[in-house]
Write an enzyme that holds these catalytic residues in place. Structure first.
Site, PDB file in Angstrom:
ATOM      1  N   CYS A  26       0.842  -1.203   0.000  1.00 38.29           N
ATOM      2  CA  CYS A  26       0.000   0.000   0.000  1.00 38.29           C
ATOM      3  C   CYS A  26       0.871   1.245   0.000  1.00 38.29           C
ATOM      4  O   CYS A  26       0.682   2.158  -0.808  1.00 38.29           O
ATOM      5  CB  CYS A  26      -0.927  -0.013   1.216  1.00 38.29           C
ATOM      6  SG  CYS A  26      -1.706   1.578   1.581  1.00 38.29           S
ATOM      7  N   CYS A  40      -8.259  -0.559   7.094  1.00 39.52           N
ATOM      8  CA  CYS A  40      -7.112   0.346   7.234  1.00 39.52           C
ATOM      9  C   CYS A  40      -7.016   0.844   8.673  1.00 39.52           C
ATOM     10  O   CYS A  40      -8.005   1.279   9.256  1.00 39.52           O
ATOM     11  CB  CYS A  40      -7.281   1.529   6.285  1.00 39.52           C
ATOM     12  SG  CYS A  40      -6.058   2.815   6.549  1.00 39.52           S
ATOM     13  N   CYS A  92       2.832  22.810   6.027  1.00 40.43           N
ATOM     14  CA  CYS A  92       2.817  21.363   5.840  1.00 40.43           C
ATOM     15  C   CYS A  92       4.086  20.913   5.121  1.00 40.43           C
ATOM     16  O   CYS A  92       4.187  19.769   4.699  1.00 40.43           O
ATOM     17  CB  CYS A  92       1.573  20.931   5.068  1.00 40.43           C
ATOM     18  SG  CYS A  92       1.401  21.763   3.488  1.00 40.43           S
TER      19      CYS A  92
END
Ligand code: SAH
Length: 467
Positions: A78, A165, A423
């Site tokens: 993933c 998940c 960020c």
């Protein structure tokens, strides 16, 4: 010089922004997936460039003390949790160091200069799992033609079946299984990207909390105009606790973009509500919204603390999105002006202001680097001092940071304080270099872990005018 197929031995000393381990042989830098700081690995070279290359682990010669067992069986293929094999403590240390290193390397701060800055320890999560309030699962089939929901294997479009998940909400699994069962029973097809045929493309799940009550949104993205037998599915989904809004999103384009523009409501209102602190936000399937509300509150509380408002201040909030920070600020300021490039987000911001009875926040659509200079010139001309000379400017730009024209106007406006929510600490450092060369001083930095197990790092900085 090494070439493809060579075997190298490397000590891993850093993580890349994507969470790959980084090691060096002589002056050559290697990016090695699934390795961890502190490992010594034997790896096979996949690809080389002038001064760096990519390699794949064949053997871990020495295990890092920070290695932990993967909790998720599909973590490797993933790739969403690039740091899952690193202990949470070491993840936090990595993130804190990354911010400091970027300030030094890209911001031009010396170690001595940073001694003068209040750099608080990173704030992590007590429970760093199941924190995401939004998930988008592609729907497809496996080789045998069985319906599956899951995740794209890193950088590909083949789906790894997985409905559990560990970053998403626990309920997602039941929701997805309910939808898959329904599709199997009623022979409803999944979309096939290669042929552009088939109906169900993705399932979007969002969750919010309205005064402590769960609010769940399910939006099924389809390649068509309707979902056969949808009333049966609605009945089943309704029995899941908190189910608030069920809708279809129409996307008949052959594209990588997940959502189309048109939404058909099947059950309940089009929006769910989520509260951060005492402010409620309405979220539609298409709205942008922070994905970790707990840590968002922590980050924005810090931004608010740094803004140090008493009720008399005028504040500009640039890159304001749906007004999350603006509305927090408005509670404590005299006037807030928000600027954001996406028109739909500004509509959400205005609605959210109304919903929360906030009347001292105005929002403008456009690029910060265009709107701010234009409004500044206008305010100067009209003698609107509070608009041209705010007390505080808050910015929360995307990863590429602030445009130079925006920074120049911020400096020209001469606010007492700037609060920079970031960020990407690399562009934060670059922008701080400009601001500190132009009459401002870095006072405080607080890193907050918004995305445990991923390599993303968020932080907030307080920048003060030098008298
Ligand atoms: N503070 C907001 C969102 C920050 S994310 C919140 O918490 O909701 C960064 C935002 O900047 C996004 O909403 C993006 O659409 C916007 N943006 C990107 N480039 C921009 C630009 N040049 N000018 C103004 N806004 C921009």
């Amino acid at each position: 010089m090494n070439k493809k197929g060579d075997v190298i031995e490397v000590d891993i000393t850093d993580f890349s922004t994507d969470g790959e381990g980084i090691g060096k042989t002589d002056a050559f830098t290697w990016f090695i997936k699934d390795s961890v700081i502190g490992d010594r690995v034997r790896a096979v070279v996949m690809k080389t460039k002038k001064s760096y290359g990519y390699a794949r682990v064949v053997e871990i010669l020495k295990e890092s003390k920070d290695r932990v067992e993967l909790r998720c069986p599909v973590a490797r293929p993933c790739g969403g949790c690039a740091l899952q094999s690193v202990s949470y403590r070491a993840q936090l240390a990595f993130k804190q160091n990354k911010v400091i290193n970027n300030l030094i390397r890209l911001g031009g701060f010396s170690r001595e200069a940073l001694e003068e800055v209040e750099i608080a320890p990173i704030i992590g999560m007590k429970e760093p799992w199941h924190y995401r309030n939004k998930a988008q699962y592609p729907i497809g089939t496996d080789r045998e033609g069985n319906l599956i929901a899951g995740f794209y294997a890193g950088r590909t479009h083949s789906i790894i079946p997985w409905t559990n998940c560990l970053l998403g909400q626990k309920k997602n699994r039941i929701i997805l299984e309910t939808i898959l069962d329904f599709m199997r029973e009623h022979h409803i097809s999944s979309y096939d990207e290669t042929t552009s045929k088939g109906l169900v493309r993705h399932v979007l799940i969002r969750e919010g909390k309205d005064q402590g009550q769960d609010q769940v949104m399910v939006c099924i993205i389809i390649n068509g105009k309707s979902l056969p037998k949808s009333n049966i599915l609605i009945e089943r989904l309704k029995s899941i606790e908190g189910m608030t809004s069920i809708s279809l999103n129409i996307n008949t384009q052959n594209t990588n973009v997940i959502m189309g523009r048109e939404i058909l409501q099947l059950f309940g209102p089009l929006t769910i509500t989520d509260s951060i602190g005492d402010i409620a936000f309405e979220i539609s399937p298409l709205s942008f919204y922070q994905v970790n509300p707990l840590q968002t509150k922590v980050l924005y509380d810090k931004a608010l603390e740094f803004a140090n408002l008493t009720g008399k201040e005028t504040v500009w909030d640039l890159y304001c999105g749906i007004g999350t920070i603006s509305l927090f600020l408005a509670r404590k300021a005299k006037q807030v002006y928000g600027v954001e490039i996406v028109e739909a987000a500004i509509l959400d911001a205005k609605n959210n202001a109304k919903k929360n009875h906030i009347t001292n926040a105005d929002f403008f659509v456009g690029k910060a680097e265009e709107v701010l200079p234009a409004m500044y010139q206008n305010a100067l001309k009209n003698g609107n001092h509070q608009q041209s000379h705010p007390d505080v400017i808050v910015v929360d730009p995307p990863r590429k940071g602030c445009d130079r024209a925006c920074l120049e106007t911020m400096v020209a406006m001469q606010p007492e304080r700037m609060v920079y929510v970031s960020c990407d600490s690399a562009t934060l450092a670059r922008d701080l270099k400009y601001l500190t060369a132009n009459g401002y001083q870095l006072k405080k930095v607080q890193t907050v872990d918004q995305f445990p197990h991923t390599s993303h790092v968020e932080c907030v900085a307080l920048i003060q005018r030098v008298k």
